[in-house]
Motif scaffolding. Structure first.
Motif, PDB file in Angstrom:
ATOM      1  N   LEU A  89      -2.105  -8.514  -4.132  1.00  0.00           N
ATOM      2  CA  LEU A  89      -3.150  -9.496  -4.386  1.00  0.00           C
ATOM      3  C   LEU A  89      -2.877 -10.787  -3.613  1.00  0.00           C
ATOM      4  O   LEU A  89      -3.768 -11.352  -2.975  1.00  0.00           O
ATOM      5  CB  LEU A  89      -3.197  -9.778  -5.889  1.00  0.00           C
ATOM      6  CG  LEU A  89      -4.393 -10.533  -6.409  1.00  0.00           C
ATOM      7  CD1 LEU A  89      -5.668  -9.776  -6.113  1.00  0.00           C
ATOM      8  CD2 LEU A  89      -4.261 -10.754  -7.904  1.00  0.00           C
ATOM      9  N   HIS A 145       0.825  -1.211   0.000  1.00  0.00           N
ATOM     10  CA  HIS A 145       0.000   0.000   0.000  1.00  0.00           C
ATOM     11  C   HIS A 145       0.856   1.255   0.000  1.00  0.00           C
ATOM     12  O   HIS A 145       0.601   2.198  -0.744  1.00  0.00           O
ATOM     13  CB  HIS A 145      -0.898   0.023   1.244  1.00  0.00           C
ATOM     14  CG  HIS A 145      -2.174  -0.711   1.035  1.00  0.00           C
ATOM     15  ND1 HIS A 145      -2.979  -0.488  -0.051  1.00  0.00           N
ATOM     16  CD2 HIS A 145      -2.786  -1.666   1.759  1.00  0.00           C
ATOM     17  CE1 HIS A 145      -4.037  -1.273   0.019  1.00  0.00           C
ATOM     18  NE2 HIS A 145      -3.938  -2.019   1.109  1.00  0.00           N
ATOM     19  N   LYS A 175      -3.590 -10.238  -0.091  1.00  0.00           N
ATOM     20  CA  LYS A 175      -5.036 -10.179   0.156  1.00  0.00           C
ATOM     21  C   LYS A 175      -5.654 -11.570   0.144  1.00  0.00           C
ATOM     22  O   LYS A 175      -6.567 -11.846   0.919  1.00  0.00           O
ATOM     23  CB  LYS A 175      -5.704  -9.306  -0.896  1.00  0.00           C
ATOM     24  CG  LYS A 175      -5.535  -7.854  -0.580  1.00  0.00           C
ATOM     25  CD  LYS A 175      -6.262  -7.027  -1.566  1.00  0.00           C
ATOM     26  CE  LYS A 175      -6.258  -5.581  -1.130  1.00  0.00           C
ATOM     27  NZ  LYS A 175      -6.818  -4.725  -2.166  1.00  0.00           N
ATOM     28  N   SER A 204       5.148  -1.573 -10.592  1.00  0.00           N
ATOM     29  CA  SER A 204       3.769  -1.486 -10.114  1.00  0.00           C
ATOM     30  C   SER A 204       3.012  -2.790 -10.365  1.00  0.00           C
ATOM     31  O   SER A 204       2.135  -3.151  -9.580  1.00  0.00           O
ATOM     32  CB  SER A 204       3.021  -0.279 -10.678  1.00  0.00           C
ATOM     33  OG  SER A 204       3.304  -0.102 -12.004  1.00  0.00           O
ATOM     34  N   GLN A 205       3.385  -3.498 -11.435  1.00  0.00           N
ATOM     35  CA  GLN A 205       2.754  -4.808 -11.643  1.00  0.00           C
ATOM     36  C   GLN A 205       3.095  -5.761 -10.511  1.00  0.00           C
ATOM     37  O   GLN A 205       2.245  -6.461  -9.987  1.00  0.00           O
ATOM     38  CB  GLN A 205       3.245  -5.434 -12.959  1.00  0.00           C
ATOM     39  CG  GLN A 205       2.683  -4.793 -14.202  1.00  0.00           C
ATOM     40  CD  GLN A 205       1.184  -4.972 -14.322  1.00  0.00           C
ATOM     41  OE1 GLN A 205       0.599  -5.776 -13.601  1.00  0.00           O
ATOM     42  NE2 GLN A 205       0.568  -4.223 -15.211  1.00  0.00           N
ATOM     43  N   PRO A 215      -1.268   3.082  -8.382  1.00  0.00           N
ATOM     44  CA  PRO A 215      -0.888   4.176  -9.276  1.00  0.00           C
ATOM     45  C   PRO A 215      -1.695   4.123 -10.579  1.00  0.00           C
ATOM     46  O   PRO A 215      -1.959   3.056 -11.079  1.00  0.00           O
ATOM     47  CB  PRO A 215       0.582   3.871  -9.547  1.00  0.00           C
ATOM     48  CG  PRO A 215       0.705   2.383  -9.386  1.00  0.00           C
ATOM     49  CD  PRO A 215      -0.320   1.962  -8.408  1.00  0.00           C
ATOM     50  N   LYS A 238       1.299  -4.829  -7.407  1.00  0.00           N
ATOM     51  CA  LYS A 238      -0.115  -5.217  -7.468  1.00  0.00           C
ATOM     52  C   LYS A 238      -0.269  -6.703  -7.191  1.00  0.00           C
ATOM     53  O   LYS A 238      -1.164  -7.122  -6.450  1.00  0.00           O
ATOM     54  CB  LYS A 238      -0.667  -4.911  -8.860  1.00  0.00           C
ATOM     55  CG  LYS A 238      -1.427  -3.621  -8.911  1.00  0.00           C
ATOM     56  CD  LYS A 238      -2.091  -3.482 -10.258  1.00  0.00           C
ATOM     57  CE  LYS A 238      -2.267  -2.034 -10.595  1.00  0.00           C
ATOM     58  NZ  LYS A 238      -2.606  -1.839 -12.001  1.00  0.00           N
ATOM     59  N   SER A 239       0.621  -7.490  -7.810  1.00  0.00           N
ATOM     60  CA  SER A 239       0.531  -8.935  -7.607  1.00  0.00           C
ATOM     61  C   SER A 239       0.808  -9.307  -6.163  1.00  0.00           C
ATOM     62  O   SER A 239       0.130 -10.156  -5.593  1.00  0.00           O
ATOM     63  CB  SER A 239       1.518  -9.662  -8.527  1.00  0.00           C
ATOM     64  OG  SER A 239       1.220  -9.374  -9.861  1.00  0.00           O
ATOM     65  N   LEU A 281       1.812  14.478  -6.216  1.00  0.00           N
ATOM     66  CA  LEU A 281       0.808  13.898  -7.111  1.00  0.00           C
ATOM     67  C   LEU A 281      -0.251  14.936  -7.460  1.00  0.00           C
ATOM     68  O   LEU A 281      -0.695  15.044  -8.606  1.00  0.00           O
ATOM     69  CB  LEU A 281       0.163  12.691  -6.416  1.00  0.00           C
ATOM     70  CG  LEU A 281      -0.773  11.853  -7.271  1.00  0.00           C
ATOM     71  CD1 LEU A 281      -0.065  11.294  -8.488  1.00  0.00           C
ATOM     72  CD2 LEU A 281      -1.364  10.720  -6.449  1.00  0.00           C
ATOM     73  N   GLN A 303       2.480   2.171  -3.227  1.00  0.00           N
ATOM     74  CA  GLN A 303       1.615   2.665  -4.300  1.00  0.00           C
ATOM     75  C   GLN A 303       1.655   4.177  -4.476  1.00  0.00           C
ATOM     76  O   GLN A 303       1.581   4.663  -5.610  1.00  0.00           O
ATOM     77  CB  GLN A 303       0.181   2.211  -4.053  1.00  0.00           C
ATOM     78  CG  GLN A 303      -0.057   0.854  -4.676  1.00  0.00           C
ATOM     79  CD  GLN A 303      -1.404   0.301  -4.359  1.00  0.00           C
ATOM     80  OE1 GLN A 303      -2.019   0.670  -3.372  1.00  0.00           O
ATOM     81  NE2 GLN A 303      -1.866  -0.585  -5.192  1.00  0.00           N
ATOM     82  N   THR A 304       1.772   4.912  -3.384  1.00  0.00           N
ATOM     83  CA  THR A 304       1.760   6.368  -3.512  1.00  0.00           C
ATOM     84  C   THR A 304       2.987   6.899  -4.263  1.00  0.00           C
ATOM     85  O   THR A 304       2.822   7.620  -5.248  1.00  0.00           O
ATOM     86  CB  THR A 304       1.590   7.035  -2.138  1.00  0.00           C
ATOM     87  OG1 THR A 304       0.399   6.515  -1.554  1.00  0.00           O
ATOM     88  CG2 THR A 304       1.486   8.529  -2.245  1.00  0.00           C
ATOM     89  N   THR A 346      -3.867  -8.168 -13.094  1.00  0.00           N
ATOM     90  CA  THR A 346      -2.499  -8.262 -12.608  1.00  0.00           C
ATOM     91  C   THR A 346      -1.634  -8.939 -13.663  1.00  0.00           C
ATOM     92  O   THR A 346      -2.135  -9.700 -14.479  1.00  0.00           O
ATOM     93  CB  THR A 346      -2.435  -9.108 -11.339  1.00  0.00           C
ATOM     94  OG1 THR A 346      -3.294 -10.209 -11.528  1.00  0.00           O
ATOM     95  CG2 THR A 346      -2.800  -8.293 -10.145  1.00  0.00           C
ATOM     96  N   LEU A 349       4.766   5.274  -6.291  1.00  0.00           N
ATOM     97  CA  LEU A 349       4.626   4.786  -7.661  1.00  0.00           C
ATOM     98  C   LEU A 349       3.672   5.671  -8.463  1.00  0.00           C
ATOM     99  O   LEU A 349       3.911   5.969  -9.626  1.00  0.00           O
ATOM    100  CB  LEU A 349       4.088   3.353  -7.658  1.00  0.00           C
ATOM    101  CG  LEU A 349       5.103   2.231  -7.548  1.00  0.00           C
ATOM    102  CD1 LEU A 349       4.400   0.904  -7.408  1.00  0.00           C
ATOM    103  CD2 LEU A 349       6.012   2.210  -8.771  1.00  0.00           C
ATOM    104  N   ALA A 350       2.607   6.088  -7.789  1.00  0.00           N
ATOM    105  CA  ALA A 350       1.640   6.961  -8.454  1.00  0.00           C
ATOM    106  C   ALA A 350       2.301   8.279  -8.838  1.00  0.00           C
ATOM    107  O   ALA A 350       2.048   8.823  -9.923  1.00  0.00           O
ATOM    108  CB  ALA A 350       0.447   7.210  -7.539  1.00  0.00           C
ATOM    109  N   ILE A 351       3.173   8.768  -7.958  1.00  0.00           N
ATOM    110  CA  ILE A 351       3.868  10.030  -8.255  1.00  0.00           C
ATOM    111  C   ILE A 351       4.797   9.837  -9.456  1.00  0.00           C
ATOM    112  O   ILE A 351       4.789  10.627 -10.401  1.00  0.00           O
ATOM    113  CB  ILE A 351       4.650  10.519  -7.017  1.00  0.00           C
ATOM    114  CG1 ILE A 351       3.664  10.873  -5.899  1.00  0.00           C
ATOM    115  CG2 ILE A 351       5.527  11.718  -7.362  1.00  0.00           C
ATOM    116  CD1 ILE A 351       4.300  11.130  -4.564  1.00  0.00           C
TER     117      ILE A 351
END
Lengths: 423, 224
Positions: free
Chosen positions: A272, A223, A275, A264-265, B102, A268-269, B12, A226-227, B183, A229-231
Motif C-alpha cells: 500500500l 507482489h 502504491k 501478510s499484514q 493471500p 499488504k501495508s 495453491l 503474496q504467492t 490493512t 504467503l497464499a500457499i
C-alpha cells in the motif's frame, strides 16, 4: 553569519580598494610636489640666465631690482654656502593684502672684473595652489573610480553568477518524491556552470532512477511474496482441519498462523505504501470527513469491548478532496492507533473542524522521538499486535495531500493533529 | 457442484482442490491458459476460480473468451495484484467476485457458496444446522424456534461459520471476513474474540451449549 557572494565581494572591494587608492594618492602627492619643485628650480635657472644676459647686453640701462622678479647686487652679499641653492622666502604685498611665498635662487657672476650676485624669484603660491588643485581633482577621480569599480563589479558579478542562481533555484525546487523533473541550462556561456549543470543533471537522473528502482522493488517484492504467503495460508487452513491434531501441535499451528498473518499484514501495508508512492490512487472525490470519522468510531466502539471512554466534538459537513480508500486509511489508522495504544480505563478525545482533525488519547510514554514514530517499522512499544506501518501510512497519506501532521506527548497524553490542506 | 480452478501455482491449486473436494465439490484443475480455455469450453461448471497471471495468457482474456462464447459460469478472480484497475477490469468483464492473494480457503469457500446461492438461487434461503436456522433473506437466526437477536457483525460471523460448518475457521480468517481487507487490522482479532464471546452467550441463553467451539489457540468451529 553567511553573506551572499555579492555582499562578500562588495565588502572586500570596499575594504581594500580605499587602502590602495589612499596609498596611490599619497604617492601621487609626493610625486606631484617633487615635479613642482623641479619646475620651480628650472624657472629660477631660466630667469637667472635671461636676466644676466640682459644685464650683460646693457649693463647701464637695466633696472637692478624688480620686486618679485630679481635683484642684482654688486659685491658678495651672501655667504658662499647659500649660493646656488633655492630657498624659501616671502614678501609682503600690501595691495594684495598679505604675504606671498617665493622661491629664490642666488648665483654669483663676474663681469668686467666686478663680482655680482643675482637673486631670482619665482612665486611658489601659484605652484602650491596648482598642486592642491591637481591633488583635489585626483582625489575626486579616485572616489569616482572606487564607486565605479564597486558598481561595475556588482553588476558584472550578478550577470556572471546568474546561471548559478538559476541552478540553485531549480535545485531547491527539486524533490525526489513530488517534483522529479529538473531542467538546467546546458549552455550558460560559462564552462564551470555548464559543468555544474551537467553534473547536477546526471546526479538527479541517478537519484530519480534509484528512487524509482526502490519503489518498484518494494512493489514487486510485495507482489512476489503474496504467492508463497497464499500457499502457506492455504496449507494452514487445511492443516488446522486435520483430524488427530494434538493440543501441542495445535498451539504450534496457532503460532505459525499468527506469524504468517503478521507477515501478510506487513506485506499488504508495504504494498500500500509503495502504491501511494507510485501514485496509484490518483482519483479524488469530495469526502465527508465528519461522516467517515463517525462511522469509523462507531465501528470501533461496536467491535471493541474495551473501547476507552470517548469524547467527540465533530463538526458536521467537513469535506476534503481525497481518494476514498486513502481517507479511510488515514482516519482508520489514527483511530486504531488511539485505541490500541490506550491504557485500561483511558480515554479518547476526537475533535474535528473545518481546518483540522485531532485525536487525543491516554497511553504509555514512548521512548521514540515524535518524528521517528511516523517512520516505517517504528514502534512505540514492542507490541506484537502492530506492524509498525500504521503511522507510516498516515504520514504517507498526509504527505500526498499536503496536509500538516503533528504529534505531541505530554503527561501521559498523546495527541496527533492533522491540518487539512485548505487550498 | 462442479468447480474449475485455474491457477498456475501447483501448490495453491492443490490446496484449493483439496478443500473443495472435502466439501463435496467435483473439482477440475487447470494450470495454464490453454488448459483453462479448453476445459472451460468443453464442460459446464457451476463456478470457475480464475487466477489472473497465467502462463500463456491473462485470466482477463480467459474471462473475455467465456463471455464471448456465452458461457455464464460464475467466476471468482483470485489475484496477487491487488490493484483497483484489475478489480474493475475483472468485474467489468463479468467476473462475479474478486479475491486478493493471500486469502483464506474458508473465505474463498464462503465466496463460492455465496456466489452459487446468488447465481442459481438454488435451494432454500434458509441454512439449517441442527436446531439452528439462519434465514438469508430475512437475515434472522432462530434456535429451536427461538429468535436470536444478533448484531450485524454477529450475524455475519455466524453465517461465515455456518458456511464453513464442521471446519476449524481461524480467527484471522474471521477477522478478514468481517472487516474486509483493511490493512493493519491485527487489532481486530480482539474484536473477533468479543464477538465470539457474545455469540456464545446468546446461543447459551437459547439453550445451545456447545455448538460453537473454540479450538485450542487456532480458531472456532460450528459442529454438533
Amino acid at each position: 553569519m553567511s553573506k551572499t557572494l555579492e555582499q562578500k565581494n562588495t565588502r572586500y572591494l570596499l575594504l581594500w580598494l580605499p587602502v590602495v587608492l589612499l596609498l596611490g594618492s599619497v604617492l601621487f602627492f609626493v610625486m606631484l610636489n617633487m615635479h613642482a619643485n623641479h619646475t620651480q628650480e628650472k624657472l629660477l635657472e631660466l630667469k637667472q640666465l635671461n636676466v644676466f644676459n640682459a644685464f650683460t647686453a646693457q649693463p647701464a640701462s637695466m633696472a637692478t631690482h624688480i620686486r618679485g622678479e630679481y635683484s642684482l647686487d654688486e659685491g658678495t652679499v651672501l655667504p658662499k654656502e647659500l649660493l646656488d641653492k633655492s630657498r624659501d622666502t616671502s614678501m609682503t604685498y600690501t595691495d594684495k593684502g598679505g604675504k606671498i611665498n617665493f622661491r629664490e635662487l642666488t648665483r654669483q657672476y663676474v663681469l668686467n672684473g666686478k663680482t655680482y650676485q643675482l637673486t631670482t624669484y619665482v612665486s611658489s603660491n601659484e605652484f602650491s595652489h596648482l598642486t592642491i588643485k591637481v591633488f583635489a581633482t585626483e582625489a575626486l577621480v579616485f572616489v569616482f573610480l572606487l564607486l565605479a569599480i564597486v558598481v561595475i563589479n556588482r553588476k558584472s558579478s550578478r550577470l556572471l553568477w546568474r546561471p548559478f542562481y538559476s541552478t540553485l533555484k531549480k535545485a531547491g525546487e527539486y524533490d525526489v518524491v513530488r517534483n522529479q523533473s529538473i531542467q538546467l541550462e546546458q549552455q550558460t556561456g560559462i564552462a564551470e556552470f555548464n559543468q555544474l549543470n551537467s553534473e547536477l543533471t546526471y546526479l538527479v537522473e541517478k537519484v530519480n532512477k534509484a528512487y524509482s528502482n526502490q519503489k518498484n522493488f518494494v512493489e514487486n517484492a510485495s507482489h512476489e511474496i503474496q504467492t508463497p504467503l497464499a500457499i502457506i495460508r492455504s496449507k494452514l487452513d487445511l492443516l488446522i482441519n486435520e483430524s488427530g491434531l494434538t493440543e501441542k501441535s495445535a498451539a504450534l499451528l496457532g503460532e505459525i498462523t499468527e506469524a504468517s498473518e503478521r507477515l501478510s499484514q506487513m506485506n499488504k501495508s508495504l504494498l500500500l505504501l509503495a502504491k501511494i508512492d507510485n501514485n496509484q490512487f490518483p482519483e479524488k472525490h469530495k469526502i465527508n470527513v465528519s461522516e467517515l470519522l463517525e462511522n469509523i468510531l462507531n465501528n470501533y466502539q461496536e467491535h471493541y469491548e474495551a473501547f476507552p471512554s470517548l469524547t467527540r466534538s465533530i463538526l458536521p459537513g467537513v469535506y476534503i478532496m481525497a481518494n476514498p480508500a486513502l481517507a479511510e486509511i488515514l482516519i482508520g489508522n489514527l483511530v486504531k492507533n488511539a485505541v490500541v495504544h490506550n491504557l485500561p480505563g483511558g480515554y479518547i478525545k476526537v475533535h474535528l473542524d473545518q481546518t483540522l482533525l485531532s485525536i487525543e488519547n491516554t497511553g504509555k510514554e514512548i521512548a521514540e522521538r515524535p518524528e521517528q514514530l511516523f517512520e516505517r517499522f517504528r514502534k512505540g512499544n514492542a507490541d506484537s499486535k502492530t506492524t509498525g506501518l500504521g503511522l507510516a501510512l498516515v504520514k504517507q497519506v498526509t504527505q500526498l495531500y499536503e496536509m500538516g501532521l503533528l504529534y505531541e506527548y505530554e503527561n501521559g497524553i498523546h495527541r496527533v493533529t492533522v491540518a487539512f490542506n485548505l487550498r | 457442484m462442479k468447480l474449475l480452478v485455474i491457477e498456475d501455482e501447483a501448490s495453491l491449486l492443490k490446496s484449493i482442490i483439496d478443500y473443495f473436494t472435502q466439501e463435496d465439490f467435483r473439482c477440475e484443475a487447470a494450470s495454464t491458459f490453454e488448459e483453462g480455455i479448453k476445459k472451460a469450453a468443453d464442460f459446464q461448471y457451476d463456478c470457475i476460480i480464475l487466477d489472473i497471471n497465467l502462463p500463456g495468457g491473462s485470466g482477463l482474456q480467459l474471462l473475455e473468451y467465456l463471455r464471448v462464447h456465452k458461457k455464464n459460469e460464475g467466476v471468482i478472480i483470485i489475484s496477487a495484484r491487488n490493484s483497483l484497475d484489475d478489480k474493475i477490469a475483472g468485474l467489468d468483464l463479468g467476473a462475479d467476485d474478486y479475491l486478493t492473494k493471500p486469502f483464506h480457503l474458508s473465505e474463498l469457500y464462503s465466496r463460492v457458496k455465496a456466489l452459487i446461492r446468488r447465481k442459481y438461487a438454488s435451494g432454500s434461503s434458509v441454512i439449517e444446522f441442527g436446531k439452528l436456522k439462519l434465514d438469508l433473506l430475512l437475515k434472522t437466526v432462530t434456535y429451536s424456534g427461538q429468535t436470536l437477536l444478533l448484531t450485524k457483525n454477529e450475524y455475519e460471523l455466524l453465517l461465515f461459520l455456518l458456511t464453513n460448518k464442521n471446519r476449524v475457521v481461524s480467527r484471522q480468517a474471521i477477522a478478514e471476513h468481517i472487516y474486509g481487507e483493511q490493512t493493519d487490522n491485527l487489532a481486530s482479532f480482539d474484536f473477533v474474540y468479543s464477538h465470539i464471546k457474545n455469540l456464545k452467550r446468546k446461543l447459551k441463553e437459547r439453550g445451545c451449549e456447545d455448538l460453537l467451539q473454540t479450538v485450542y489457540g487456532l480458531g472456532y468451529k460450528l459442529s454438533v
